[in-house]
Write a protein that holds these residues in place. Structure first.
Motif, PDB file in Angstrom:
ATOM      1  N   PHE A   1      37.957  42.691  46.234  1.00  0.00           N
ATOM      2  CA  PHE A   1      37.718  41.275  46.523  1.00  0.00           C
ATOM      3  C   PHE A   1      38.891  40.447  46.039  1.00  0.00           C
ATOM      4  O   PHE A   1      39.636  40.856  45.132  1.00  0.00           O
ATOM      5  N   VAL A   2      39.074  39.297  46.668  1.00  0.00           N
ATOM      6  CA  VAL A   2      40.106  38.350  46.261  1.00  0.00           C
ATOM      7  C   VAL A   2      39.426  37.158  45.611  1.00  0.00           C
ATOM      8  O   VAL A   2      38.472  36.594  46.158  1.00  0.00           O
ATOM      9  N   HIS A   3      39.898  36.794  44.417  1.00  0.00           N
ATOM     10  CA  HIS A   3      39.356  35.644  43.700  1.00  0.00           C
ATOM     11  C   HIS A   3      40.517  34.828  43.140  1.00  0.00           C
ATOM     12  O   HIS A   3      41.394  35.386  42.468  1.00  0.00           O
ATOM     13  N   ASN A   4      40.513  33.543  43.430  1.00  0.00           N
ATOM     14  CA  ASN A   4      41.624  32.673  43.012  1.00  0.00           C
ATOM     15  C   ASN A   4      42.970  33.260  43.427  1.00  0.00           C
ATOM     16  O   ASN A   4      43.940  33.262  42.652  1.00  0.00           O
ATOM     17  N   ASN A   5      43.000  33.798  44.658  1.00  0.00           N
ATOM     18  CA  ASN A   5      44.209  34.360  45.278  1.00  0.00           C
ATOM     19  C   ASN A   5      44.740  35.617  44.600  1.00  0.00           C
ATOM     20  O   ASN A   5      45.905  35.999  44.807  1.00  0.00           O
ATOM     21  N   VAL A   6      43.909  36.271  43.811  1.00  0.00           N
ATOM     22  CA  VAL A   6      44.292  37.520  43.146  1.00  0.00           C
ATOM     23  C   VAL A   6      43.352  38.633  43.608  1.00  0.00           C
ATOM     24  O   VAL A   6      42.143  38.419  43.754  1.00  0.00           O
TER      25      VAL A   6
ATOM     26  N   MET B   1      30.708  39.956  46.313  1.00  0.00           N
ATOM     27  CA  MET B   1      30.877  38.978  45.242  1.00  0.00           C
ATOM     28  C   MET B   1      30.556  37.614  45.844  1.00  0.00           C
ATOM     29  O   MET B   1      31.017  37.288  46.941  1.00  0.00           O
ATOM     30  N   VAL B   2      29.788  36.806  45.137  1.00  0.00           N
ATOM     31  CA  VAL B   2      29.362  35.509  45.678  1.00  0.00           C
ATOM     32  C   VAL B   2      29.670  34.410  44.670  1.00  0.00           C
ATOM     33  O   VAL B   2      29.381  34.560  43.475  1.00  0.00           O
ATOM     34  N   ILE B   3      30.247  33.320  45.144  1.00  0.00           N
ATOM     35  CA  ILE B   3      30.507  32.145  44.319  1.00  0.00           C
ATOM     36  C   ILE B   3      29.342  31.177  44.478  1.00  0.00           C
ATOM     37  O   ILE B   3      28.992  30.787  45.599  1.00  0.00           O
ATOM     38  N   HIS B   4      28.741  30.778  43.350  1.00  0.00           N
ATOM     39  CA  HIS B   4      27.598  29.863  43.399  1.00  0.00           C
ATOM     40  C   HIS B   4      27.398  29.230  42.028  1.00  0.00           C
ATOM     41  O   HIS B   4      27.495  29.910  41.002  1.00  0.00           O
TER      42      HIS B   4
ATOM     43  N   VAL C   1      33.827  30.831  37.301  1.00  0.00           N
ATOM     44  CA  VAL C   1      34.816  31.084  38.345  1.00  0.00           C
ATOM     45  C   VAL C   1      36.254  31.003  37.838  1.00  0.00           C
ATOM     46  O   VAL C   1      37.150  31.653  38.403  1.00  0.00           O
ATOM     47  N   ASN C   2      36.504  30.226  36.816  1.00  0.00           N
ATOM     48  CA  ASN C   2      37.875  30.083  36.316  1.00  0.00           C
ATOM     49  C   ASN C   2      38.140  30.874  35.045  1.00  0.00           C
ATOM     50  O   ASN C   2      39.147  30.650  34.361  1.00  0.00           O
ATOM     51  N   SER C   3      37.254  31.792  34.704  1.00  0.00           N
ATOM     52  CA  SER C   3      37.443  32.615  33.510  1.00  0.00           C
ATOM     53  C   SER C   3      38.352  33.797  33.810  1.00  0.00           C
ATOM     54  O   SER C   3      38.654  34.106  34.969  1.00  0.00           O
TER      55      SER C   3
ATOM     56  N   SER D   1      33.759  37.241  29.293  1.00  0.00           N
ATOM     57  CA  SER D   1      33.588  36.291  30.387  1.00  0.00           C
ATOM     58  C   SER D   1      32.302  36.557  31.166  1.00  0.00           C
ATOM     59  O   SER D   1      31.773  35.649  31.819  1.00  0.00           O
ATOM     60  N   TRP D   2      31.807  37.791  31.093  1.00  0.00           N
ATOM     61  CA  TRP D   2      30.691  38.210  31.937  1.00  0.00           C
ATOM     62  C   TRP D   2      29.353  38.105  31.213  1.00  0.00           C
ATOM     63  O   TRP D   2      29.245  38.423  30.041  1.00  0.00           O
TER      64      TRP D   2
END
Length: 399
Positions: free
Chosen positions: A97-102, A150-153, A184-186, A193-194
Motif C-alpha cells: 500500500f501507498v501512504h503519504n506517497n511512500v 488499508m482504510v483511512i477514516h 495517519v501522520n504517525s 504508533s499502532w
C-alpha cells in the motif's frame, strides 16, 4: 496494440477448455516441481502511475514456517509487462500500500508469525528490516492475515488482522478477529504508533453450530460511518456462504460482534475476498469466488474455479454483475485470493491462479502455480447488469 491486449483480458467470462495458458497476463510462474506455490497476491499503484505487485511462496520446499519469502514486481506499462525487482526474506501474507506517497508492505514474518511492516523509498527495490519496535516490528506472537485493504477514516489508518494464539491450535479455531490502527501522520514503522482492539475468539455455537472459522478481515467504513471488520466465514459442506461483520469503536480499542445480526449472506464468503467503496457509484465492490449450482452440496471453501464481480449498497445485499474468470474443471484449476484496486474507470487485479502448464499443471486448485494480472475496463458500466448467475453458468457449462 495496447487496446487489443487490454481487450483480451477485459470483463468477459473466460472459458479455458482448449486453453493451455492461463487467462490474463502472467506475472510469475512456479511449476509444482519446485515444491513452492504462489500465495498472497497484492497490488498497488505508485504515485508515478507504475504498478507494484507481490506474492509469497508456500509449500513443502518453501521457508514459510521459518522466514517466509515474498517477491516484488513492477510494471511501467499499465500491467502489460512485469519485472521482478526484489525478494524479501521474512515476509508472509502481506499487502502492498501507498501512504503519504511512500510504499509499504505489511504482513507477518512467517506462517503464524510476528506482525511486521516494511517501507521502501525507491518504489520497491529495497526495504527496511523490521528488527525491533522502532523499525517495523508491530506485534510479537502468532498472527494471521492476508493481503487486506488499508482504510483511512477518522484520522487513522486501519487494517484487519487475526490473533492466532488460542486454546486450540487447529486451523480456524485458533483465529480471533481484531483490528489495528495508527494516526495517519504517525511513523508507521514504530510499534507505539499502532493501537489494537481486543480480539474476539472463535465460537463453535455461531450459525447454529455450523461456524468453523473467521479470517482475512476487511477494514470497511459502513454507511453510518462505523469502522467494520468484515471477515471470511468457513462453514461445512452444503452451507450457504456468509461474511461476518464485526464493529469497531471510534477509538480503535474495542471490537464487538452480535452473532444474531452479524452474519450476512455473501457471494463467495467462504474464500478470501476484498471489499472497497467507490464514491462515484456509492457502492461497495468485491471480486469473489462464487459457487456454481453443480457444487452447491460440497464444501464451498474448496470451490475456486469462478471469480465474479459484485456490488452492494449497504453491505447486506449483494448483486452479482458478471463472471470474470472461470474454468469448468474444479480440482486442479482455481482463481483465488484476488487483490484489486481502482484505477480510474477500471479495476486492476491479481489472481493466485492454478492452471495447466508444461509441468503437469498445479498440484491442486489451492496450490497455485501462476500469478496473473487482469483489468476490468469501465467497471461502473456493469452496475446495470443483473445477471442470473445460476442460469448463466448452467447454460454455458452445457454448451
Amino acid at each position: 496494440m495496447r487496446f487489443i491486449l487490454y481487450l483480451s483480458f477485459a470483463l468477459i467470462s473466460v472459458f479455458c477448455r482448449a486453453q493451455d495458458t492461463p487467462p490474463g497476463i502472467v506475472v510469475d510462474h512456479l511449476p509444482k516441481t519446485t515444491g513452492k506455490y504462489i500465495g498472497s497476491p497484492s497490488i498497488c499503484i505508485l504515485p508515478n502511475g507504475n504498478y507494484v505487485a507481490s506474492h509469497d511462496e508456500f509449500g513443502p520446499k518453501s521457508s514459510e514456517f521459518q522466514s517466509a519469502v515474498t517477491k516484488i514486481f513492477r510494471s511501467s506499462d499499465k500491467g502489460l509487462t512485469w519485472k521482478e525487482i526484489s525478494v524479501i526474506n521474512g515476509l508472509f501474507w502481506s499487502n502492498l500500500f501507498v501512504h503519504n506517497n511512500v510504499l509499504y508492505n505489511m504482513g507477518t514474518n512467517k506462517h503464524h508469525g510476528n506482525l511486521v511492516i516494511r517501507k521502501s523509498t525507491d518504489d520497491g527495490e529495497t526495504w527496511t528490516n523490521p528488527y525491533n519496535g522502532e523499525n517495523g516490528l508491530i506485534l510479537e506472537g502468532e498472527y494471521h492475515t492476508a493481503p487486506m485493504p488499508m482504510v483511512i477514516h477518522n484520522g487513522r489508518i486501519w487494517r484487519g488482522v487475526e490473533y492466532a494464539t488460542a486454546p486450540s491450535i487447529q486451523w480456524g479455531e485458533r483465529y480471533s478477529a481484531m483490528m489495528i490502527s495508527a494516526p495517519v501522520n504517525s511513523d508507521l514503522l514504530k510499534a507505539k504508533s499502532w493501537r489494537k482492539t481486543n480480539y474476539i475468539m472463535y465460537d463453535p455455537s455461531y450459525l447454529g453450530g455450523k461456524f468453523r472459522a473467521w479470517l482475512e478481515g476487511n477494514a470497511v467504513v459502513g454507511l453510518d460511518g462505523k469502522m467494520l471488520d468484515i471477515l471470511r466465514v468457513d462453514a461445512p459442506h452444503g452451507s450457504e456462504e456468509y461474511a461476518a461483520v464485526v464493529e469497531i469503536d471510534k477509538s480503535g480499542k474495542k471490537a464487538t460482534f452480535n452473532p444474531q445480526t452479524g452474519f450476512v449472506k455473501f457471494p463467495g464468503g467462504a474464500k478470501k475476498f476484498t471489499i472497497r467503496y467507490d464514491a462515484k457509484t456509492k457502492l461497495y465492490w468485491t471480486i469473489s469466488n462464487i459457487v456454481e449450482p453443480r457444487f452447491k452440496e460440497v464444501n464451498p471453501a474448496g470451490v475456486r474455479n469462478v471469480q465474479a464481480l459484485s456490488s452492494s449498497k449497504d453491505l447486506k445485499t449483494w448483486q452479482i454483475h458478471t463472471i470474470l474468470l472461470q474454468h469448468p474443471e474444479v480440482k486442479y484449476h482455481g482463481f483465488q485470493y484476488v487483490d484489486w484496486v481502482f484505477d480510474g474507470d477500471d479495476i486492476i487485479f491479481l489472481s493466485r491462479t492454478a492452471f495447466a502448464d508444461e509441468s503437469g499443471g498445479a498440484n491442486n486448485n489451492h496450490d497455485a502455480n501462476y500469478l496473473t494480472f487482469h483489468r476490468i475496463t469501465n467497471f461502473r458500466s456493469r452496475v446495470a447488469d443483473h445477471v442470473n448467475i445460476d442460469a448463466m453458468l448452467t447454460s454455458e457449462l452445457s454448451e
